[in-house]
Scaffold this motif. Structure first.
Motif, PDB file in Angstrom:
ATOM      1  N   GLU A 293       7.612  13.628   7.829  1.00  0.00           N
ATOM      2  CA  GLU A 293       8.433  12.719   7.035  1.00  0.00           C
ATOM      3  C   GLU A 293       8.279  11.272   7.488  1.00  0.00           C
ATOM      4  OE1 GLU A 293      12.410  14.155   7.328  1.00  0.00           O
ATOM      5  OE2 GLU A 293      11.905  16.099   6.441  1.00  0.00           O
ATOM      6  N   PHE A 294       8.068  11.056   8.792  1.00  0.00           N
ATOM      7  CA  PHE A 294       8.063   9.705   9.360  1.00  0.00           C
ATOM      8  C   PHE A 294       6.685   9.032   9.317  1.00  0.00           C
ATOM      9  CE2 PHE A 294       7.271   7.154  13.205  1.00  0.00           C
ATOM     10  CZ  PHE A 294       8.147   6.108  12.963  1.00  0.00           C
ATOM     11  N   LEU A 295       5.634   9.774   9.620  1.00  0.00           N
ATOM     12  CA  LEU A 295       4.315   9.166   9.807  1.00  0.00           C
ATOM     13  C   LEU A 295       3.695   8.500   8.578  1.00  0.00           C
ATOM     14  CD1 LEU A 295       2.498  11.465  12.359  1.00  0.00           C
ATOM     15  CD2 LEU A 295       3.353   9.160  12.673  1.00  0.00           C
ATOM     16  N   PRO A 296       3.808   9.045   7.368  1.00  0.00           N
ATOM     17  CA  PRO A 296       3.154   8.363   6.241  1.00  0.00           C
ATOM     18  C   PRO A 296       3.624   6.918   6.062  1.00  0.00           C
ATOM     19  CG  PRO A 296       3.735  10.575   5.604  1.00  0.00           C
ATOM     20  CD  PRO A 296       4.354  10.350   6.953  1.00  0.00           C
ATOM     21  N   GLY A 297       4.917   6.681   6.127  1.00  0.00           N
ATOM     22  CA  GLY A 297       5.419   5.308   6.008  1.00  0.00           C
ATOM     23  C   GLY A 297       5.002   4.443   7.175  1.00  0.00           C
ATOM     24  N   ALA A 298       5.039   5.007   8.382  1.00  0.00           N
ATOM     25  CA  ALA A 298       4.655   4.247   9.573  1.00  0.00           C
ATOM     26  C   ALA A 298       3.177   3.862   9.527  1.00  0.00           C
ATOM     27  CB  ALA A 298       4.947   5.060  10.832  1.00  0.00           C
ATOM     28  N   ILE A 299       2.346   4.751   9.042  1.00  0.00           N
ATOM     29  CA  ILE A 299       0.913   4.454   8.946  1.00  0.00           C
ATOM     30  C   ILE A 299       0.667   3.360   7.915  1.00  0.00           C
ATOM     31  CG2 ILE A 299      -1.298   5.435   8.190  1.00  0.00           C
ATOM     32  CD1 ILE A 299      -0.374   8.063   9.538  1.00  0.00           C
ATOM     33  N   MET A 300       1.379   3.395   6.787  1.00  0.00           N
ATOM     34  CA  MET A 300       1.213   2.349   5.770  1.00  0.00           C
ATOM     35  C   MET A 300       1.643   0.989   6.320  1.00  0.00           C
ATOM     36  SD  MET A 300      -0.292   3.726   3.307  1.00  0.00           S
ATOM     37  CE  MET A 300      -0.220   2.454   2.085  1.00  0.00           C
TER      38      MET A 300
ATOM     39  N   TRP B 274       6.279   2.407 -10.776  1.00  0.00           N
ATOM     40  CA  TRP B 274       5.660   3.668 -11.174  1.00  0.00           C
ATOM     41  C   TRP B 274       5.659   4.742 -10.074  1.00  0.00           C
ATOM     42  CZ3 TRP B 274       1.809  -0.155 -13.268  1.00  0.00           C
ATOM     43  CH2 TRP B 274       2.088  -0.443 -14.596  1.00  0.00           C
ATOM     44  N   ARG B 275       5.927   4.379  -8.827  1.00  0.00           N
ATOM     45  CA  ARG B 275       5.907   5.335  -7.704  1.00  0.00           C
ATOM     46  C   ARG B 275       4.577   6.078  -7.612  1.00  0.00           C
ATOM     47  NH1 ARG B 275       9.882   4.058  -4.270  1.00  0.00           N
ATOM     48  NH2 ARG B 275      11.861   3.898  -5.328  1.00  0.00           N
ATOM     49  N   SER B 276       3.500   5.349  -7.841  1.00  0.00           N
ATOM     50  CA  SER B 276       2.170   5.938  -7.779  1.00  0.00           C
ATOM     51  C   SER B 276       1.350   5.191  -6.728  1.00  0.00           C
ATOM     52  CB  SER B 276       1.480   5.842  -9.141  1.00  0.00           C
ATOM     53  OG  SER B 276       0.123   6.191  -9.014  1.00  0.00           O
ATOM     54  N   LEU B 277       0.997   5.890  -5.656  1.00  0.00           N
ATOM     55  CA  LEU B 277       0.218   5.269  -4.594  1.00  0.00           C
ATOM     56  C   LEU B 277      -1.134   4.797  -5.119  1.00  0.00           C
ATOM     57  CD1 LEU B 277      -0.101   4.609  -1.589  1.00  0.00           C
ATOM     58  CD2 LEU B 277      -1.010   6.904  -1.285  1.00  0.00           C
ATOM     59  N   PHE B 278      -1.773   5.628  -5.936  1.00  0.00           N
ATOM     60  CA  PHE B 278      -3.089   5.281  -6.474  1.00  0.00           C
ATOM     61  C   PHE B 278      -3.019   4.026  -7.338  1.00  0.00           C
ATOM     62  CE2 PHE B 278      -6.462   5.721  -9.686  1.00  0.00           C
ATOM     63  CZ  PHE B 278      -7.558   5.696  -8.843  1.00  0.00           C
TER      64      PHE B 278
ATOM     65  N   TRP C 207      -1.865 -17.434   0.077  1.00  0.00           N
ATOM     66  CA  TRP C 207      -1.334 -17.132  -1.253  1.00  0.00           C
ATOM     67  C   TRP C 207      -1.910 -15.870  -1.882  1.00  0.00           C
ATOM     68  CZ3 TRP C 207       3.117 -18.602  -2.694  1.00  0.00           C
ATOM     69  CH2 TRP C 207       3.639 -19.814  -2.241  1.00  0.00           C
ATOM     70  N   PRO C 208      -3.231 -15.664  -1.891  1.00  0.00           N
ATOM     71  CA  PRO C 208      -3.738 -14.422  -2.495  1.00  0.00           C
ATOM     72  C   PRO C 208      -3.184 -13.169  -1.810  1.00  0.00           C
ATOM     73  CG  PRO C 208      -5.534 -15.942  -2.138  1.00  0.00           C
ATOM     74  CD  PRO C 208      -4.334 -16.532  -1.477  1.00  0.00           C
ATOM     75  N   ASP C 209      -3.072 -13.218  -0.489  1.00  0.00           N
ATOM     76  CA  ASP C 209      -2.547 -12.073   0.255  1.00  0.00           C
ATOM     77  C   ASP C 209      -1.087 -11.814  -0.098  1.00  0.00           C
ATOM     78  OD1 ASP C 209      -4.436 -13.823   2.192  1.00  0.00           O
ATOM     79  OD2 ASP C 209      -4.843 -11.681   2.432  1.00  0.00           O
ATOM     80  N   LEU C 210      -0.298 -12.869  -0.121  1.00  0.00           N
ATOM     81  CA  LEU C 210       1.126 -12.733  -0.426  1.00  0.00           C
ATOM     82  C   LEU C 210       1.349 -12.250  -1.862  1.00  0.00           C
ATOM     83  CD1 LEU C 210       3.967 -13.152   0.685  1.00  0.00           C
ATOM     84  CD2 LEU C 210       3.876 -15.479  -0.201  1.00  0.00           C
ATOM     85  N   ILE C 211       0.615 -12.818  -2.804  1.00  0.00           N
ATOM     86  CA  ILE C 211       0.762 -12.416  -4.209  1.00  0.00           C
ATOM     87  C   ILE C 211       0.298 -10.971  -4.416  1.00  0.00           C
ATOM     88  CG2 ILE C 211      -0.042 -12.866  -6.562  1.00  0.00           C
ATOM     89  CD1 ILE C 211      -0.192 -15.867  -5.726  1.00  0.00           C
ATOM     90  N   ALA C 212      -0.829 -10.597  -3.802  1.00  0.00           N
ATOM     91  CA  ALA C 212      -1.334  -9.221  -3.945  1.00  0.00           C
ATOM     92  C   ALA C 212      -0.366  -8.221  -3.316  1.00  0.00           C
ATOM     93  CB  ALA C 212      -2.715  -9.096  -3.318  1.00  0.00           C
ATOM     94  N   CYS C 213       0.208  -8.545  -2.172  1.00  0.00           N
ATOM     95  CA  CYS C 213       1.203  -7.653  -1.554  1.00  0.00           C
ATOM     96  C   CYS C 213       2.426  -7.505  -2.450  1.00  0.00           C
ATOM     97  CB  CYS C 213       1.622  -8.179  -0.182  1.00  0.00           C
ATOM     98  SG  CYS C 213       0.386  -7.927   1.089  1.00  0.00           S
ATOM     99  N   THR C 214       2.867  -8.608  -3.029  1.00  0.00           N
ATOM    100  CA  THR C 214       4.026  -8.559  -3.929  1.00  0.00           C
ATOM    101  C   THR C 214       3.729  -7.713  -5.163  1.00  0.00           C
ATOM    102  OG1 THR C 214       4.668 -10.755  -3.162  1.00  0.00           O
ATOM    103  CG2 THR C 214       5.677  -9.971  -5.207  1.00  0.00           C
ATOM    104  N   ILE C 215       2.549  -7.901  -5.747  1.00  0.00           N
ATOM    105  CA  ILE C 215       2.155  -7.104  -6.914  1.00  0.00           C
ATOM    106  C   ILE C 215       2.092  -5.623  -6.553  1.00  0.00           C
ATOM    107  CG2 ILE C 215       0.208  -6.585  -8.455  1.00  0.00           C
ATOM    108  CD1 ILE C 215      -0.321  -9.618  -8.538  1.00  0.00           C
ATOM    109  N   THR C 216       1.528  -5.306  -5.394  1.00  0.00           N
ATOM    110  CA  THR C 216       1.427  -3.922  -4.956  1.00  0.00           C
ATOM    111  C   THR C 216       2.806  -3.290  -4.798  1.00  0.00           C
ATOM    112  OG1 THR C 216      -0.621  -4.435  -3.792  1.00  0.00           O
ATOM    113  CG2 THR C 216       0.495  -2.401  -3.170  1.00  0.00           C
ATOM    114  N   ILE C 217       3.728  -4.021  -4.181  1.00  0.00           N
ATOM    115  CA  ILE C 217       5.088  -3.508  -3.984  1.00  0.00           C
ATOM    116  C   ILE C 217       5.782  -3.299  -5.324  1.00  0.00           C
ATOM    117  CG2 ILE C 217       7.373  -4.116  -3.097  1.00  0.00           C
ATOM    118  CD1 ILE C 217       5.864  -5.491  -0.748  1.00  0.00           C
TER     119      ILE C 217
END
Length: 108
Positions: free
Chosen positions: A43-50, A86-90, A70-80
Motif C-alpha cells: 500500500e505504501f511503496l507505489p506512492g513513495a516510489i512516484m 481521470w485516475r489513469s496513470l497511463f 516553467w515547462p517542468d512546473l506546467i507539465a507537473c501541474t498538467i500531469t496532476i
C-alpha cells in the motif's frame, strides 16, 4: 571483456532476474496468509516510489534562471490535473510527458 566474462555476466543477470520473480511465489504460496508488513509495503511503496521519481526528475531544475523551470512546473501541474480527473496513470504520464516535450521544443 572476454567472451567468457560476457557469458558469465549474462548468466548472473538472467539468474538474478529469474530469482527475483520466483522467490516471492515460493515465500507466499497459496493458502498461506501474506504477512501484514508485506501488505503494508504494497500500500505504501507505489506512492513513495512516484514521489521519489518526481524529486529525482526535478532535482537539477534551475527555478530562478530564465524560464527553465516553467515547462517542468506546467507539465507537473498538467500531469496532476489529468490524474485527478481521470485516475489513469497511463493517461497522466502520456499527456504530461507530451506537454513537457512540446513546451521544451516549441514554446520555451
Amino acid at each position: 571483456m572476454s567472451l567468457v566474462q560476457q557469458l558469465l555476466t549474462i548468466a548472473f543477470a538472467a539468474s538474478a532476474n529469474f530469482l527475483t520473480r520466483v522467490v516471492p511465489f515460493r515465500l507466499f504460496q497459496r493458502g498461506n496468509q501474506t504477512p501484514r508488513y508485506i501488505q503494508g509495503l504494497g500500500e505504501f511503496l507505489p506512492g513513495a516510489i512516484m514521489v521519489m521519481l518526481v524529486v529525482y526528475c526535478l532535482r537539477n531544475v534551475t527555478w530562478l534562471s530564465g524560464n527553465h523551470g516553467w515547462p517542468d512546473l506546467i507539465a507537473c501541474t498538467i500531469t496532476i490535473l489529468v490524474h485527478l480527473k481521470w485516475r489513469s496513470l497511463f493517461a497522466s504520464m502520456i499527456i504530461g510527458t507530451t506537454a513537457y516535450i512540446l513546451m521544451v521544443n516549441f514554446v520555451f
